[in-house]
Design an enzyme around this catalytic site. Sequence first.
Site, PDB file in Angstrom:
ATOM      1  N   VAL A 109     -24.240 123.608 112.595  1.00 50.61           N
ATOM      2  CA  VAL A 109     -25.141 123.715 111.449  1.00 50.61           C
ATOM      3  C   VAL A 109     -26.379 124.397 112.004  1.00 50.61           C
ATOM      4  O   VAL A 109     -27.190 123.786 112.681  1.00 50.61           O
ATOM      5  CB  VAL A 109     -25.480 122.354 110.824  1.00 50.61           C
ATOM      6  CG1 VAL A 109     -26.478 122.533 109.674  1.00 50.61           C
ATOM      7  CG2 VAL A 109     -24.220 121.659 110.334  1.00 50.61           C
ATOM      8  N   TYR A 114     -27.448 112.878 110.402  1.00 53.36           N
ATOM      9  CA  TYR A 114     -28.271 113.880 111.088  1.00 53.36           C
ATOM     10  C   TYR A 114     -29.137 113.146 112.103  1.00 53.36           C
ATOM     11  O   TYR A 114     -30.073 112.429 111.735  1.00 53.36           O
ATOM     12  CB  TYR A 114     -29.114 114.637 110.067  1.00 53.36           C
ATOM     13  CG  TYR A 114     -29.926 115.790 110.607  1.00 53.36           C
ATOM     14  CD1 TYR A 114     -29.741 116.295 111.890  1.00 53.36           C
ATOM     15  CD2 TYR A 114     -30.884 116.398 109.802  1.00 53.36           C
ATOM     16  CE1 TYR A 114     -30.488 117.362 112.358  1.00 53.36           C
ATOM     17  CE2 TYR A 114     -31.631 117.470 110.264  1.00 53.36           C
ATOM     18  CZ  TYR A 114     -31.438 117.940 111.542  1.00 53.36           C
ATOM     19  OH  TYR A 114     -32.187 118.988 112.003  1.00 53.36           O
ATOM     20  N   LYS A 141     -24.433 115.670 112.594  1.00 55.36           N
ATOM     21  CA  LYS A 141     -25.161 116.867 113.029  1.00 55.36           C
ATOM     22  C   LYS A 141     -26.075 116.417 114.149  1.00 55.36           C
ATOM     23  O   LYS A 141     -26.991 115.617 113.938  1.00 55.36           O
ATOM     24  CB  LYS A 141     -25.966 117.469 111.876  1.00 55.36           C
ATOM     25  CG  LYS A 141     -26.815 118.670 112.299  1.00 55.36           C
ATOM     26  CD  LYS A 141     -27.699 119.174 111.167  1.00 55.36           C
ATOM     27  CE  LYS A 141     -28.615 120.291 111.657  1.00 55.36           C
ATOM     28  NZ  LYS A 141     -29.577 120.731 110.607  1.00 55.36           N
TER      29      LYS A 141
END
EC number: 4.3.3.7
Length: 298
Positions: free
Chosen positions: A209, A141, A169
Site C-alpha cells: 500500500v 494499519y 498494512k
Amino acid sequence: MTTDPARPFGRVLTAMVTPLAEDGTIDLAGAQELAAHLVDRRAHDGLVVFGTTGESPTISDSEQHAVLEAVLDAVGDRATVVAGVGTNDTAHSIEKAQSAARLGVHGLMVVTPYYNKPPQAGLLAHFRAVADSTDLPVMLYDIPPRSVVPIEVETLVRAAEHPNIVAVKDAKGDLGAVAWTKARTDLAYYSGEDMLNLPLLALGAVGVVSVVGHLVGPRLAELVAAVESGDLVKGRAVNEALLPVYTGIFRTQGVILVKAALRALGLPAGPVRPPLVDATPEQLEQLRMDLAAGGVTL
C-alpha cells in the site's frame, strides 16, 4: 478486483491523495480522474481511500461519503476500493465503517487509535468492534510513528482469530515482529512503508500500500512479481532504482510532495489542507532532482 484469498486486496495499491480545488473544497471529478489514472495507467489492483495520504484527519464524514461514492463509480468495477475508517474513537470508527459498507466498498482499513494511547487490550477491543460492525474484510494499519502505540505480536495473533480481520498494512519498521506474526497467523501483510517494500516482501508480504505508487505503480508491480517468483537479484535491482523516488517523496510529509508531483504532471491533486502546507519552490526543485534520479520526469 482480486479474488485470491492469500492477497485479499490485490498486489499493488496506492494510498490515494484526496484531490482538492484551489479553494480547499473536495474535487470529486478530480478524484474520479485520478482513480481511473492509477488503475488504468499505473497498474493498480486497488486504492486505499482516506489513509493518512488522503488527509483523513481533515476530511469530514460527508466529504468521505462523497469521495468514496465517486471513486467507486469510477473504478469500483475493476479495482479493489478500501476505505480508511479508523479514528481514535471506536464509536465513530464503527459509524464510518458502516457508512462505507453501505456505499459498497470492498474492504476497510482501520488504523491504530492515535493520541489516546490505548493499551493492547484496548486495541484488540477496538479492532474487534469495528470488524464486527460489517461483513467486510479488514486491514489493520500498524503505524506507531503516528499512533505511538504499536500493535504487538500477541495482539495481532488474537486479532487474526476474527474472521473479518484478514490483513495488516505494516509501517512499524520492526521486521522481527513481522516475521513472528507471519509465522503465527495467516494475516496477509502489505508493506506500508515504501523504503521497506523489498524486505517486507522478502518476509512474505503479499503486496504494497504505497505512496510512491502514484508515480511508479508498474515498477512496484515488477518488484512484487520479482520477489514472488524468487528472483531476489531482480527485486534488488528494481528496488535500488526506486530508492531516489522513495527518498524524494518522503523528505517531508508524503502527501505534500506527491500532490506537488501530481500537479506538475497535470493530474488532479490541488493543495493540501491546514495544518499541512504546500511544497515550496525549493522543495519542488529538490523533488524534480530526486525523481529524475529515479527515472521519473516532472
